[in-house]
Motif scaffolding. Structure first.
Motif, PDB file in Angstrom:
ATOM      1  N   UNK A 225       2.727 -32.644  -7.698  1.00  0.00           N
ATOM      2  CA  UNK A 225       2.705 -31.216  -8.031  1.00  0.00           C
ATOM      3  C   UNK A 225       2.787 -30.356  -6.785  1.00  0.00           C
ATOM      4  N   UNK A 226       2.048 -30.757  -5.756  1.00  0.00           N
ATOM      5  CA  UNK A 226       2.010 -29.976  -4.518  1.00  0.00           C
ATOM      6  C   UNK A 226       3.378 -29.919  -3.859  1.00  0.00           C
ATOM      7  N   UNK A 227       4.024 -31.081  -3.718  1.00  0.00           N
ATOM      8  CA  UNK A 227       5.333 -31.100  -3.076  1.00  0.00           C
ATOM      9  C   UNK A 227       6.385 -30.374  -3.909  1.00  0.00           C
ATOM     10  N   UNK A 228       6.273 -30.474  -5.225  1.00  0.00           N
ATOM     11  CA  UNK A 228       7.243 -29.808  -6.101  1.00  0.00           C
ATOM     12  C   UNK A 228       7.185 -28.300  -5.942  1.00  0.00           C
ATOM     13  N   UNK A 229       5.996 -27.729  -5.931  1.00  0.00           N
ATOM     14  CA  UNK A 229       5.910 -26.266  -5.868  1.00  0.00           C
ATOM     15  C   UNK A 229       6.199 -25.771  -4.454  1.00  0.00           C
ATOM     16  N   UNK A 230       5.830 -26.529  -3.431  1.00  0.00           N
ATOM     17  CA  UNK A 230       6.177 -26.123  -2.068  1.00  0.00           C
ATOM     18  C   UNK A 230       7.689 -26.153  -1.864  1.00  0.00           C
ATOM     19  N   UNK A 231       8.354 -27.159  -2.437  1.00  0.00           N
ATOM     20  CA  UNK A 231       9.806 -27.231  -2.355  1.00  0.00           C
ATOM     21  C   UNK A 231      10.457 -26.074  -3.097  1.00  0.00           C
ATOM     22  N   UNK A 232       9.931 -25.730  -4.266  1.00  0.00           N
ATOM     23  CA  UNK A 232      10.464 -24.602  -5.031  1.00  0.00           C
ATOM     24  C   UNK A 232      10.288 -23.293  -4.271  1.00  0.00           C
TER      25      UNK A 232
ATOM     26  N   UNK B 151       3.454 -20.553  -7.776  1.00  0.00           N
ATOM     27  CA  UNK B 151       2.413 -20.991  -8.721  1.00  0.00           C
ATOM     28  C   UNK B 151       2.859 -22.249  -9.443  1.00  0.00           C
ATOM     29  N   UNK B 152       1.935 -23.176  -9.602  1.00  0.00           N
ATOM     30  CA  UNK B 152       2.140 -24.365 -10.424  1.00  0.00           C
ATOM     31  C   UNK B 152       0.964 -24.484 -11.381  1.00  0.00           C
ATOM     32  N   UNK B 153       1.245 -24.643 -12.660  1.00  0.00           N
ATOM     33  CA  UNK B 153       0.171 -24.823 -13.631  1.00  0.00           C
ATOM     34  C   UNK B 153       0.587 -24.397 -15.016  1.00  0.00           C
ATOM     35  N   UNK B 154      -0.361 -24.328 -15.930  1.00  0.00           N
ATOM     36  CA  UNK B 154      -0.037 -24.069 -17.337  1.00  0.00           C
ATOM     37  C   UNK B 154       0.147 -22.608 -17.705  1.00  0.00           C
ATOM     38  N   UNK B 155      -0.214 -21.687 -16.816  1.00  0.00           N
ATOM     39  CA  UNK B 155      -0.162 -20.264 -17.169  1.00  0.00           C
ATOM     40  C   UNK B 155       1.281 -19.778 -17.308  1.00  0.00           C
ATOM     41  N   UNK B 156       1.464 -18.772 -18.148  1.00  0.00           N
ATOM     42  CA  UNK B 156       2.782 -18.152 -18.314  1.00  0.00           C
ATOM     43  C   UNK B 156       3.205 -17.504 -17.002  1.00  0.00           C
ATOM     44  N   UNK B 157       4.389 -17.850 -16.465  1.00  0.00           N
ATOM     45  CA  UNK B 157       4.820 -17.273 -15.188  1.00  0.00           C
ATOM     46  C   UNK B 157       4.827 -15.743 -15.169  1.00  0.00           C
ATOM     47  N   UNK B 158       5.179 -15.119 -16.292  1.00  0.00           N
ATOM     48  CA  UNK B 158       5.191 -13.654 -16.339  1.00  0.00           C
ATOM     49  C   UNK B 158       3.778 -13.101 -16.140  1.00  0.00           C
ATOM     50  N   UNK B 159       2.793 -13.782 -16.706  1.00  0.00           N
ATOM     51  CA  UNK B 159       1.402 -13.366 -16.527  1.00  0.00           C
ATOM     52  C   UNK B 159       0.976 -13.508 -15.063  1.00  0.00           C
ATOM     53  N   UNK B 160       1.382 -14.623 -14.440  1.00  0.00           N
ATOM     54  CA  UNK B 160       1.035 -14.847 -13.035  1.00  0.00           C
ATOM     55  C   UNK B 160       1.716 -13.803 -12.151  1.00  0.00           C
ATOM     56  N   UNK B 161       2.995 -13.499 -12.438  1.00  0.00           N
ATOM     57  CA  UNK B 161       3.730 -12.504 -11.650  1.00  0.00           C
ATOM     58  C   UNK B 161       3.044 -11.142 -11.727  1.00  0.00           C
ATOM     59  N   UNK B 162       2.588 -10.766 -12.913  1.00  0.00           N
ATOM     60  CA  UNK B 162       1.888  -9.485 -13.066  1.00  0.00           C
ATOM     61  C   UNK B 162       0.590  -9.480 -12.268  1.00  0.00           C
ATOM     62  N   UNK B 163      -0.096 -10.611 -12.234  1.00  0.00           N
ATOM     63  CA  UNK B 163      -1.340 -10.722 -11.469  1.00  0.00           C
ATOM     64  C   UNK B 163      -1.047 -10.603  -9.973  1.00  0.00           C
TER      65      UNK B 163
ATOM     66  N   UNK C 250      10.381  -6.443  -2.943  1.00  0.00           N
ATOM     67  CA  UNK C 250      11.193  -7.557  -2.479  1.00  0.00           C
ATOM     68  C   UNK C 250      10.466  -8.873  -2.319  1.00  0.00           C
ATOM     69  N   UNK C 251       9.212  -8.961  -2.725  1.00  0.00           N
ATOM     70  CA  UNK C 251       8.508 -10.239  -2.658  1.00  0.00           C
ATOM     71  C   UNK C 251       9.095 -11.197  -3.683  1.00  0.00           C
ATOM     72  N   UNK C 252       9.360 -12.433  -3.268  1.00  0.00           N
ATOM     73  CA  UNK C 252       9.862 -13.439  -4.186  1.00  0.00           C
ATOM     74  C   UNK C 252       8.736 -14.109  -4.942  1.00  0.00           C
ATOM     75  N   UNK C 253       9.082 -14.748  -6.043  1.00  0.00           N
ATOM     76  CA  UNK C 253       8.082 -15.463  -6.839  1.00  0.00           C
ATOM     77  C   UNK C 253       8.724 -16.698  -7.437  1.00  0.00           C
ATOM     78  N   UNK C 254       8.103 -17.857  -7.219  1.00  0.00           N
ATOM     79  CA  UNK C 254       8.568 -19.127  -7.770  1.00  0.00           C
ATOM     80  C   UNK C 254       7.437 -19.740  -8.579  1.00  0.00           C
ATOM     81  N   UNK C 255       7.749 -20.234  -9.763  1.00  0.00           N
ATOM     82  CA  UNK C 255       6.721 -20.811 -10.626  1.00  0.00           C
ATOM     83  C   UNK C 255       7.245 -22.052 -11.319  1.00  0.00           C
ATOM     84  N   UNK C 256       6.373 -23.025 -11.471  1.00  0.00           N
ATOM     85  CA  UNK C 256       6.637 -24.203 -12.289  1.00  0.00           C
ATOM     86  C   UNK C 256       5.535 -24.262 -13.338  1.00  0.00           C
TER      87      UNK C 256
END
Length: 400
Positions: free
Chosen positions: A347-354, A183-195, A6-12
């Motif tokens: 970038x910081x405010x965008x990902x914190x808002x997301x 997460x905010x950055x260039x990495x693929x969100x699916x890769x970050x989620x798996x990590x 049930x952990x959520x994940x938000x990525x930009x």
């Protein structure tokens, strides 16, 4: 996206030389037990003081060694821990944040030192009336409820925050169903989620159930608290609906019209530009899970306080009584949307808002969706939003 347990994940995903990773939890000062006020904030400070794998010095140096930084904050309803770092250090960041959230041990010697740090932080707020007035106002406004105490808590509670108490808060509140990783950055969100799933494998799947009781309404108040100050500091506030209300966008726009960052806000024009009574005046709308607080702040010469208050109340009543013309509303929307666009450039405010959106709504609304909701607002919507502001309370800190 929802991950394991049930952990959520938000990525930009964005082309950037800098990345952000962190977690935010539904665990704030309103979730503390009576007698332990300040514990959420204290844990946020001391989660960096040692884990079963690392000493405090190793935690501090882990991201700094690559030019990164660790940050954290606590609100009435949330705690966030995150790091900003140069591109290419994502695995290091995710592993460290997971270690802090899962394995912190709160060494007694480190807690003793941090009590002095937090005590100084509490004292610094008392020395800053423009900040203290917000805390004092909320204590009065929400008195008798879970929200009716300062996030920092009193200094007298600091000796109560033992290693056991801190570990209990961590294991009870830092749990998958109450957490969103972001997460905010260039990495693929699916890769970050798996990590995230790999490094947070030992993260608790359950803990203390979230139990929040909406505050009971109180009659409006008008109080003066005498302090040794050359200036009076005033907050005028009123209850508004929660973050889940359909009126939240109208309330946000109304607050911006009244006292947003623009020099052309109604309150800035009335108090500063026309009359030179204040250096600054601002309005804000704080929307929480079961309630909200609209607030106006200004600081002025004590002799001008009554006049300033009357001007603020007049502007509140005017917005609630007189429909905006279509032209004025279009201009207000354009300004508000432009300000949101500028804010989104951070970038910081965008990902914190997301992350906050994911925590509350289970999804992240796009900029286009938010803009469409704001563009659809009518003069009647602004009247209804402003109607909440016509019976406010007031607190002033200043000389008699």
């Amino acid at each position: 996206m929802i991950l394991r347990d049930g952990m959520g994940f938000a990525a930009i995903q964005a082309p950037s030389a800098v990345e952000y990773f962190g977690i935010t939890m539904s665990a704030g000062s309103r979730d503390e037990a009576p007698g332990l006020y300040g514990l959420a904030h204290f844990v946020e400070h001391t989660v960096f003081k040692g884990t079963s794998k690392r000493r405090a010095c190793h935690i501090n140096g882990r991201m700094e060694a690559v030019g990164g930084d660790l940050n954290a904050f606590t609100t009435k309803e949330e705690t966030a821990i995150y790091t900003v770092f140069p591109r290419g250090n994502l695995s290091r960041a995710v592993e460290l944040v997971a270690d802090l959230a899962t394995n912190s041990v709160f060494p007694a010697r480190e807690l003793e030192k941090e009590r002095e740090v937090v005590s100084d932080e509490i004292d610094s707020y008392l020395d800053s009336p423009s900040e203290a007035v917000f805390d004092d106002f909320e204590d009065l406004f929400f008195r008798g409820s879970q929200l009716g105490h300062n996030i920092l808590g009193p200094t007298s509670n600091l000796p109560l925050f033992t290693s056991e108490k801190c570990r209990g808060w961590l294991s009870g509140c830092y749990t998958a169903p109450r957490t969103v990783a972001f997460y905010y950055g260039p990495a693929n969100p699916a890769k970050v989620a798996a990590m995230v799933e790999r490094y947070f494998e030992a993260y608790p799947a359950a803990g203390t159930p979230l139990s929040r009781i909406a505050p009971v309404s109180h009659p409006a108040f008008n109080e003066l608290k005498e302090i040794d100050s050359h200036q009076s500091h005033t907050v005028i506030g009123a209850p508004i609906p929660s973050v889940y209300s359909e009126e939240r966008h109208a309330i946000g726009l109304a607050a911006n019209i009244l006292g947003g960052p623009g020099m052309n806000s109604r309150l800035n024009v009335a108090l500063r530009e026309r009359r030179g009574l204040v250096y600054s005046v601002e309005a804000s709308a704080n929307l929480m899970t079961d309630c909200g607080l609209f607030a106006v702040y200004y600081g002025c010469d004590p002799d001008d306080n009554a006049r300033c208050r009357d001007l603020v109340l007049s502007e509140l009543e005017c917005l609630a009584r007189e429909p905006m013309t279509p032209r004025a509303l279009r201009a207000a929307k354009k300004q508000y949307l432009g300000q949101l666009q500028v804010s989104a450039d951070s970038s910081e405010q965008s990902i914190l808002s997301a992350a906050r959106s994911m925590l509350y709504f289970g999804s992240v609304a796009s900029d286009a969706e938010r803009a469409a909701r704001i563009e659809a607002l009518t003069p009647d919507d602004i009247l209804r939003a402003a109607s909440y502001l016509t019976n406010p309370s007031a607190l002033t800190l200043g000389p008699a």
